[in-house]
Design a protein around this motif. Sequence first.
Motif, short mmCIF file in Angstrom:
data_model
loop_
_atom_site.label_atom_id
_atom_site.label_comp_id
_atom_site.label_asym_id
_atom_site.label_seq_id
_atom_site.Cartn_x
_atom_site.Cartn_y
_atom_site.Cartn_z
N ASP A 63 0.85 -1.22 0.00
CA ASP A 63 0.00 0.00 0.00
C ASP A 63 0.87 1.24 0.00
OD1 ASP A 63 -2.30 -1.55 2.38
OD2 ASP A 63 -1.99 -1.83 0.22
N TYR A 64 1.89 1.27 0.88
CA TYR A 64 2.77 2.43 0.99
C TYR A 64 3.47 2.68 -0.35
CZ TYR A 64 6.58 5.37 2.87
OH TYR A 64 7.47 6.40 3.12
N LEU A 65 3.99 1.60 -0.94
CA LEU A 65 4.71 1.76 -2.21
C LEU A 65 3.75 2.22 -3.29
CD1 LEU A 65 7.19 -1.27 -2.29
CD2 LEU A 65 7.60 1.09 -1.59
N GLU A 66 2.53 1.64 -3.30
CA GLU A 66 1.56 2.03 -4.32
C GLU A 66 1.26 3.52 -4.16
OE1 GLU A 66 -1.01 -1.19 -4.46
OE2 GLU A 66 -2.21 -0.48 -6.13
N LYS A 111 8.47 -12.14 -20.16
CA LYS A 111 8.27 -10.93 -20.97
C LYS A 111 8.53 -9.73 -20.07
CE LYS A 111 4.55 -9.51 -24.05
NZ LYS A 111 3.58 -8.83 -23.19
N LYS A 112 9.29 -8.75 -20.61
CA LYS A 112 9.59 -7.56 -19.82
C LYS A 112 8.67 -6.45 -20.30
CE LYS A 112 13.72 -5.37 -20.19
NZ LYS A 112 15.14 -5.10 -19.85
N VAL A 113 7.85 -5.88 -19.38
CA VAL A 113 6.96 -4.79 -19.79
C VAL A 113 7.12 -3.63 -18.81
CG1 VAL A 113 5.23 -6.28 -20.82
CG2 VAL A 113 5.09 -5.76 -18.38
N ASP A 114 6.79 -2.43 -19.28
CA ASP A 114 6.75 -1.28 -18.35
C ASP A 114 5.30 -1.10 -17.95
OD1 ASP A 114 9.37 0.71 -19.90
OD2 ASP A 114 9.39 -0.87 -18.38
N MET A 115 5.06 -0.99 -16.67
CA MET A 115 3.67 -0.77 -16.26
C MET A 115 3.62 0.04 -14.97
SD MET A 115 2.23 -4.27 -14.56
CE MET A 115 2.36 -5.20 -16.05
N LYS A 116 2.43 0.56 -14.73
CA LYS A 116 2.21 1.32 -13.49
C LYS A 116 2.09 0.33 -12.35
CE LYS A 116 1.27 5.30 -15.79
NZ LYS A 116 2.59 5.37 -16.50
N LEU A 117 2.47 0.73 -11.16
CA LEU A 117 2.43 -0.19 -10.02
C LEU A 117 1.05 -0.80 -9.80
CD1 LEU A 117 4.55 -1.21 -8.00
CD2 LEU A 117 3.50 0.27 -6.33
N PRO A 118 -0.04 -0.01 -9.86
CA PRO A 118 -1.36 -0.60 -9.56
C PRO A 118 -1.69 -1.81 -10.44
CG PRO A 118 -1.51 1.78 -9.64
CD PRO A 118 -0.12 1.42 -10.11
N GLU A 119 -1.13 -1.83 -11.69
CA GLU A 119 -1.43 -3.00 -12.54
C GLU A 119 -0.70 -4.22 -12.02
OE1 GLU A 119 -0.32 -0.09 -16.03
OE2 GLU A 119 -0.58 -2.14 -16.77
N PHE A 120 0.20 -3.98 -11.08
CA PHE A 120 1.11 -5.08 -10.69
C PHE A 120 0.38 -6.01 -9.71
CE2 PHE A 120 4.69 -7.33 -9.37
CZ PHE A 120 4.85 -7.24 -8.01
N LEU A 121 -0.49 -6.89 -10.21
CA LEU A 121 -1.21 -7.77 -9.27
C LEU A 121 -1.19 -9.23 -9.74
CD1 LEU A 121 -4.26 -5.53 -8.27
CD2 LEU A 121 -2.35 -6.30 -6.87
N LYS A 122 -0.83 -9.45 -11.02
CA LYS A 122 -0.90 -10.84 -11.54
C LYS A 122 0.42 -11.55 -11.25
CE LYS A 122 -2.07 -8.99 -15.42
NZ LYS A 122 -2.31 -7.65 -14.85
N GLY A 267 3.13 -16.93 1.17
CA GLY A 267 3.71 -15.97 2.13
C GLY A 267 3.41 -14.53 1.77
N GLY A 268 2.62 -14.33 0.75
CA GLY A 268 2.31 -12.95 0.34
C GLY A 268 3.48 -12.34 -0.43
N HIS A 269 3.34 -11.03 -0.73
CA HIS A 269 4.40 -10.34 -1.50
C HIS A 269 5.68 -10.27 -0.69
CE1 HIS A 269 0.75 -8.48 -3.27
NE2 HIS A 269 1.49 -8.45 -4.37
N THR A 270 6.79 -10.12 -1.41
CA THR A 270 8.06 -9.83 -0.71
C THR A 270 8.66 -8.56 -1.32
OG1 THR A 270 9.33 -11.12 -2.29
CG2 THR A 270 8.58 -12.27 -0.28
#
Length: 328
Positions: A63-66, A111-122, A267-270
Amino acid sequence: MSNEKKQWDPSQLRKYDISLEQIPRYDYCDPRVDEIMDENVRQKPVIIQNSNVVASAKKWNLDYLEKYMGNGDYTVFLSRNHKFKYYDDKKVAKINNGDMGKNVEFTQPTKKVDMKLPEFLKRLYLQQGLNNTVGPEIVRDFLNFDWDFCNGKQTKHNWGPLTYNLLLIAMEGNVTPCHYDEQQNLFAQIYGYKRCILFPPSQFECLYPYPVYHPHDRQSMVDFDRPDYSKFPKFKEAKGYEAVIGPGDVLYIPIYWWHHIESLMRGGHTITVNFWYKDGPNSSISYPLKDYQKVAIMRNIEKMLQDVLKDPREVGPLLRTMVLGRFT
Ligand SMILES: O=C(O)C(=O)C[C@H](CCCc1ccccc1)C(=O)O
Ligand SMILES: [Zn+2]
């Protein structure tokens, strides 16, 4: 460890058929830390506990990073499975424009893509150099890392300059397969738990690295999930070191040491920040040569042969001709 609530369970570790012993843990002010890190003595991995290296990032979570990572684009890797095998873009390009002959091809495993952090969920792995794309709060936390501690290690062990701080945000279960880097590494765990398996450079023949020209240069060809013992028989003899590191732990990964890194399953995200330093100037070559220096020599020989033979399929036969039956 007994009274502390166990933060993870062995069932969260992937099962491998490898003999492993524990990496030692010491407090940051314990003199044994520098003894173990000292390249003239042992240069072995060690976990440095209770340092303040990344204490300013204790409050980092997704959350903080987002909230504060700004809405810049970040480098994210996508994989069809849990493994994120690194590849060198420049070497892919050389293959694609035929530098290695026309019968060499390469399929990228991620595959290397540039994306916004919020898309980072998959099923993703964000691996981003910490630079000015992040928001001012993150910069402030970064500047408040305990740089005296890191610079102290750099000086004491005569490392070269700091080259990179990678911010690594992994989904649970992500694996970075076994590889080595040509840099000293202070691997600072910030959030969640990672299991690290390390092997010394002397285990080169048990871990079968890709050829140097290959995009997977420096990565082991052995699939730890399903080792092919007919192709890689010496993998059975590999002897590694392992540790599970958590928030506040800093793992010293010595230069050229092999490492496999996994974010615990369920263990959730690291979140990790690493500190990569170039190796220091070799004051003077001393004999016997260190194992990692022999790896550097083998790399140089491969590069020279590749440059002069052009076709990578000729490198093996020429080396076999040169060695078999002659250097017994
Ligand atoms: O800090 C290290 O050296 C690691 O290997 C950490 C590893 C991700 C690194 C990805 C990578 C591997 C090779 C070249 C460039 C980037 C993880 O934590 O999953
Ligand atoms: Zn690495």
